[in-house]
Every structure is written in C-alpha cells, then in structure tokens.
Motif scaffolding. Sequence first.
Motif, mmCIF file in Angstrom:
data_model
loop_
_atom_site.group_PDB
_atom_site.id
_atom_site.type_symbol
_atom_site.label_atom_id
_atom_site.label_comp_id
_atom_site.label_asym_id
_atom_site.label_seq_id
_atom_site.Cartn_x
_atom_site.Cartn_y
_atom_site.Cartn_z
ATOM 1 N N GLU A 267 0.853 -1.171 0.000
ATOM 2 C CA GLU A 267 0.000 0.000 0.000
ATOM 3 C C GLU A 267 0.893 1.226 0.000
ATOM 4 O OE1 GLU A 267 -2.605 0.258 3.331
ATOM 5 O OE2 GLU A 267 -3.872 1.766 2.370
ATOM 6 N N CYS A 268 0.771 2.049 -1.012
ATOM 7 C CA CYS A 268 1.602 3.247 -1.153
ATOM 8 C C CYS A 268 0.776 4.457 -0.735
ATOM 9 C CB CYS A 268 2.064 3.406 -2.596
ATOM 10 S SG CYS A 268 2.958 1.969 -3.215
ATOM 11 N N VAL A 269 1.304 5.195 0.233
ATOM 12 C CA VAL A 269 0.597 6.356 0.760
ATOM 13 C C VAL A 269 1.421 7.600 0.458
ATOM 14 C CG1 VAL A 269 -0.362 7.429 2.820
ATOM 15 C CG2 VAL A 269 -0.394 4.944 2.595
ATOM 16 N N THR A 270 0.778 8.575 -0.178
ATOM 17 C CA THR A 270 1.396 9.866 -0.446
ATOM 18 C C THR A 270 0.543 10.929 0.240
ATOM 19 O OG1 THR A 270 0.143 10.333 -2.456
ATOM 20 C CG2 THR A 270 2.151 9.019 -2.704
ATOM 21 N N PRO A 271 1.016 12.165 0.329
ATOM 22 C CA PRO A 271 0.181 13.207 0.941
ATOM 23 C C PRO A 271 -1.126 13.465 0.180
ATOM 24 C CG PRO A 271 2.449 13.938 0.826
ATOM 25 C CD PRO A 271 2.376 12.645 0.076
ATOM 26 N N VAL A 272 -1.182 13.079 -1.089
ATOM 27 C CA VAL A 272 -2.350 13.376 -1.902
ATOM 28 C C VAL A 272 -3.262 12.164 -2.081
ATOM 29 C CG1 VAL A 272 -3.085 14.191 -4.172
ATOM 30 C CG2 VAL A 272 -1.052 15.148 -3.116
ATOM 31 N N THR A 273 -2.679 10.970 -2.216
ATOM 32 C CA THR A 273 -3.481 9.793 -2.548
ATOM 33 C C THR A 273 -2.924 8.534 -1.891
ATOM 34 O OG1 THR A 273 -4.457 8.558 -4.365
ATOM 35 C CG2 THR A 273 -2.193 9.275 -4.662
#
Length: 184
Positions: free
Chosen positions: A125-131
């Motif tokens: 699971e890749c978490v970025t500040p946007v998505t």
Amino acid sequence: MVSSCISNSRYTYIHGSKWPNEAVDVHQVIVKKSGAKGFLVYFFALVILANAFHLFLVKGGSVIILLWSFLLDAFLVKLLWKSVTKESVVVMPAFGVQLETHFKSGKVTRRFVPIDKILKPVLLECVTPVTCYWSLSFIVHGEADLVLVFKELRPPMKMLVPIWKALCAATGSKESLDTCREDG
C-alpha cells in the motif's frame, strides 16, 4: 482464451492463457480510451497556437511568442502521445515473468525476470500526501530495490490480487492475503 475479466471506470483487467496447454498465464491491464482527453489536448494546442498567431500578426508581437507557443503545443501533444495503453504480466512458471508496457505511439518496453531470481511477489500500500494506491512488486535476488510490476498504471486492488496469486503460485510462495506484519 480469456478466462476472467474485471472492469472499472479507468481500467479493464483480462486474464487468459496464450497457448492451448495453458502453460503461460497472461494478465493484462488495459486503459479505457478517453476521447475527451485527446480532444481537449488538441483543442488547447490549437487555441494556444491561434492566440500566438493573433498576437504576432494583429498586434505586432514578437516572434518569440510564436516560438514559445510551438514549444508548448509540442509538449502537450508529446504528453498525449507518450500515454500508456496497456501493461501486461506474462507468467511462465518454468522460465520467469515478462513485464510489458504498451504505449500509444506503438512503442513496447519489455523486461524479463527469471523465476529463480524472484524471492517473493508482494502487494504494497503506497501512501502519499495526496493519494493512496496499491502496488504489486517483486523482491528480486541481487537487486537492492523492488521491481515494480506496473510502472505506469495504478490498477485497483481487485485487479492486482489475481495477478499476485498467480505469481505466488509460479514462484512457490505460500503467503496469504491475511498475513500482516508490522515492523518494530
């Protein structure tokens, strides 16, 4: 021969086999065509070019404005031309996995990963500040970084799970989706 198909608003997942003996598993994630995107890019390129000609011819503007508009138009068209139409994962249990990316321009990039080099396929699971999105990767022997299966596309989890299960079966991994490990 197509054995399963999953579709959503952006992607279509097709699972099939290439030969009658079904020794080769082919998993394809195809981007659904959007005529609106191509129309908008070409429309805005035309508007920018028309505005530059208007400034150059009518208002006596500089040639530099005209050249910059050509450059911007070329960039917009290149952005559309470089887009990906599909990415494929071809699983050959005896040999390895071939990763393919097909571009709208007709260019195809392929990468082959031998089956004995793949230590484990992983869903992350890749978490970025946007998505937030899911990614399928390989842990490969002799490489410091993970090998991404889908470099350009971000298919949803329901399309990644059948591919992950096929890769686990081909590599001999005995992991389940319920396995969750926390570091620390």
